[in-house]
Design a protein around this motif. Structure first.
Motif, PDB file in Angstrom:
ATOM      1  N   TYR A  80       0.916  -1.405  -0.065  1.00 33.97           N
ATOM      2  CA  TYR A  80       0.049   0.016   0.030  1.00 33.97           C
ATOM      3  C   TYR A  80       0.936   1.149   0.058  1.00 33.97           C
ATOM      4  O   TYR A  80       1.606   1.300   0.845  1.00 33.97           O
ATOM      5  CB  TYR A  80      -0.768   0.015   1.227  1.00 33.97           C
ATOM      6  CG  TYR A  80      -1.565   1.266   1.459  1.00 33.97           C
ATOM      7  CD1 TYR A  80      -2.300   1.863   0.416  1.00 33.97           C
ATOM      8  CD2 TYR A  80      -1.307   1.893   2.657  1.00 33.97           C
ATOM      9  CE1 TYR A  80      -2.738   3.166   0.792  1.00 33.97           C
ATOM     10  CE2 TYR A  80      -2.003   3.143   3.143  1.00 33.97           C
ATOM     11  CZ  TYR A  80      -2.652   3.798   2.081  1.00 33.97           C
ATOM     12  OH  TYR A  80      -3.407   5.053   2.381  1.00 33.97           O
ATOM     13  N   PRO A 108       0.554   5.303   0.049  1.00 35.33           N
ATOM     14  CA  PRO A 108      -0.596   6.363   0.261  1.00 35.33           C
ATOM     15  C   PRO A 108      -0.446   7.339  -0.725  1.00 35.33           C
ATOM     16  O   PRO A 108      -1.240   8.099  -1.023  1.00 35.33           O
ATOM     17  CB  PRO A 108       0.055   6.956   1.702  1.00 35.33           C
ATOM     18  CG  PRO A 108       0.722   5.931   2.567  1.00 35.33           C
ATOM     19  CD  PRO A 108       1.335   5.030   1.389  1.00 35.33           C
ATOM     20  N   LEU A 122      -6.650   0.261   7.998  1.00 33.84           N
ATOM     21  CA  LEU A 122      -6.170   1.678   8.202  1.00 33.84           C
ATOM     22  C   LEU A 122      -5.918   2.010   9.480  1.00 33.84           C
ATOM     23  O   LEU A 122      -5.371   3.005   9.930  1.00 33.84           O
ATOM     24  CB  LEU A 122      -6.957   2.715   7.189  1.00 33.84           C
ATOM     25  CG  LEU A 122      -6.806   2.574   5.462  1.00 33.84           C
ATOM     26  CD1 LEU A 122      -7.921   3.281   5.056  1.00 33.84           C
ATOM     27  CD2 LEU A 122      -5.535   3.139   5.147  1.00 33.84           C
ATOM     28  N   ALA A 178      -8.613   6.420   2.877  1.00 33.28           N
ATOM     29  CA  ALA A 178      -7.910   7.413   3.832  1.00 33.28           C
ATOM     30  C   ALA A 178      -7.572   8.893   3.300  1.00 33.28           C
ATOM     31  O   ALA A 178      -7.323   9.770   4.299  1.00 33.28           O
ATOM     32  CB  ALA A 178      -6.365   6.573   3.359  1.00 33.28           C
ATOM     33  N   TRP A 234     -10.303   7.492  13.726  1.00 32.50           N
ATOM     34  CA  TRP A 234      -9.357   7.905  12.983  1.00 32.50           C
ATOM     35  C   TRP A 234      -8.442   9.171  13.678  1.00 32.50           C
ATOM     36  O   TRP A 234      -7.488   9.347  13.666  1.00 32.50           O
ATOM     37  CB  TRP A 234      -9.825   8.380  11.639  1.00 32.50           C
ATOM     38  CG  TRP A 234      -8.644   8.982  10.717  1.00 32.50           C
ATOM     39  CD1 TRP A 234      -8.657  10.264  10.041  1.00 32.50           C
ATOM     40  CD2 TRP A 234      -7.934   8.152   9.887  1.00 32.50           C
ATOM     41  NE1 TRP A 234      -7.676  10.331   9.114  1.00 32.50           N
ATOM     42  CE2 TRP A 234      -7.137   9.143   8.938  1.00 32.50           C
ATOM     43  CE3 TRP A 234      -7.513   6.788   9.813  1.00 32.50           C
ATOM     44  CZ2 TRP A 234      -6.088   8.705   8.400  1.00 32.50           C
ATOM     45  CZ3 TRP A 234      -6.245   6.438   9.074  1.00 32.50           C
ATOM     46  CH2 TRP A 234      -5.497   7.401   8.457  1.00 32.50           C
TER      47      TRP A 234
END
Length: 207
Positions: free
Chosen positions: A6, A8, A49, A101, A197
């Motif tokens: 992954y 970002p 995440l 995200a 988050w």
């Protein structure tokens, strides 16, 4: 087989409704009952995440990607009809992951999880049901139980995780609940994820 990490900084264009449907159909067509649907995948990616104390970009793709189509990090059945189909699924999954995200970071109030909705007896009533989403989220929890344990115990985070546990866990309490109860728990999840988050970004406050 090696899978991409992954990143970002990669493509974070949200999937269109047609692309989500296409991905859901590709997963449903795989010759295994263990493959996720789009709802479970969405919850799973959210859980990855949010995993406390760990950046998803640090994990090799093969440790988490194959679970989406029913494999695991050790034995990947790779049930795709072609390498092209596998690549398409992976790229769609990674784009969706990036878009979650990005939404959480840049436009959190515009983020919506992928839930099922069903009509109630009243034509004007619609019930949300996040059971599959929550089950996918808990699959991410199962990949790092020690990291998640404090969040399920800490006062600041346990309540936020309660609707996910209630809907997705075998002993959660709402698997046989009424449509209204399941709807209420499901509708708590979006705000709960955004709160988690924020806590993850800023650290869990001390009780």
């Amino acid at each position: 087989m090696q899978y991409p990490h992954y990143n970002p900084a990669s493509d974070n264009r949200p999937l269109s409704d047609d692309e989500v449907s296409d991905l859901d159909e590709l997963l449903a067509a795989l010759p295994t009952d263990a493959a996720m649907n789009a709802e479970a995948m969405d919850g799973y990616l959210a859980g990855l995440l949010l995993t406390p104390g760990r950046e998803l970009s640090s994990l090799p793709g093969q440790t988490w990607l194959p679970l989406i189509w029913g494999g695991d990090g050790a034995v990947d059945p790779a049930p795709f009809v072609s390498g092209k189909q596998r690549k398409k699924v992976i790229m769609l999954v990674l784009r969706h992951l990036h878009s979650i995200a990005t939404a959480w970071t840049q436009r959190p109030q515009g983020w919506e999880p992928i839930f099922s909705f069903a009509d109630g007896e009243d034509e004007d009533t619609e019930y949300a049901d996040a059971e599959d989403w929550a089950a996918g989220f808990l699959m991410a929890v199962d990949l790092a139980p020690e990291a998640w344990a404090p969040w399920f115990e800490h006062a600041d985070t346990a309540g936020l995780l309660a609707p996910v546990a209630a809907l997705g866990g075998e002993d959660g309490g709402l698997l046989e609940g009424s449509a209204a109860e399941r709807d209420e728990a499901s509708r708590r999840i979006p705000d709960a994820m955004l709160a988690l988050w924020a806590i993850r970004q800023n650290g869990v406050r001390k009780a």
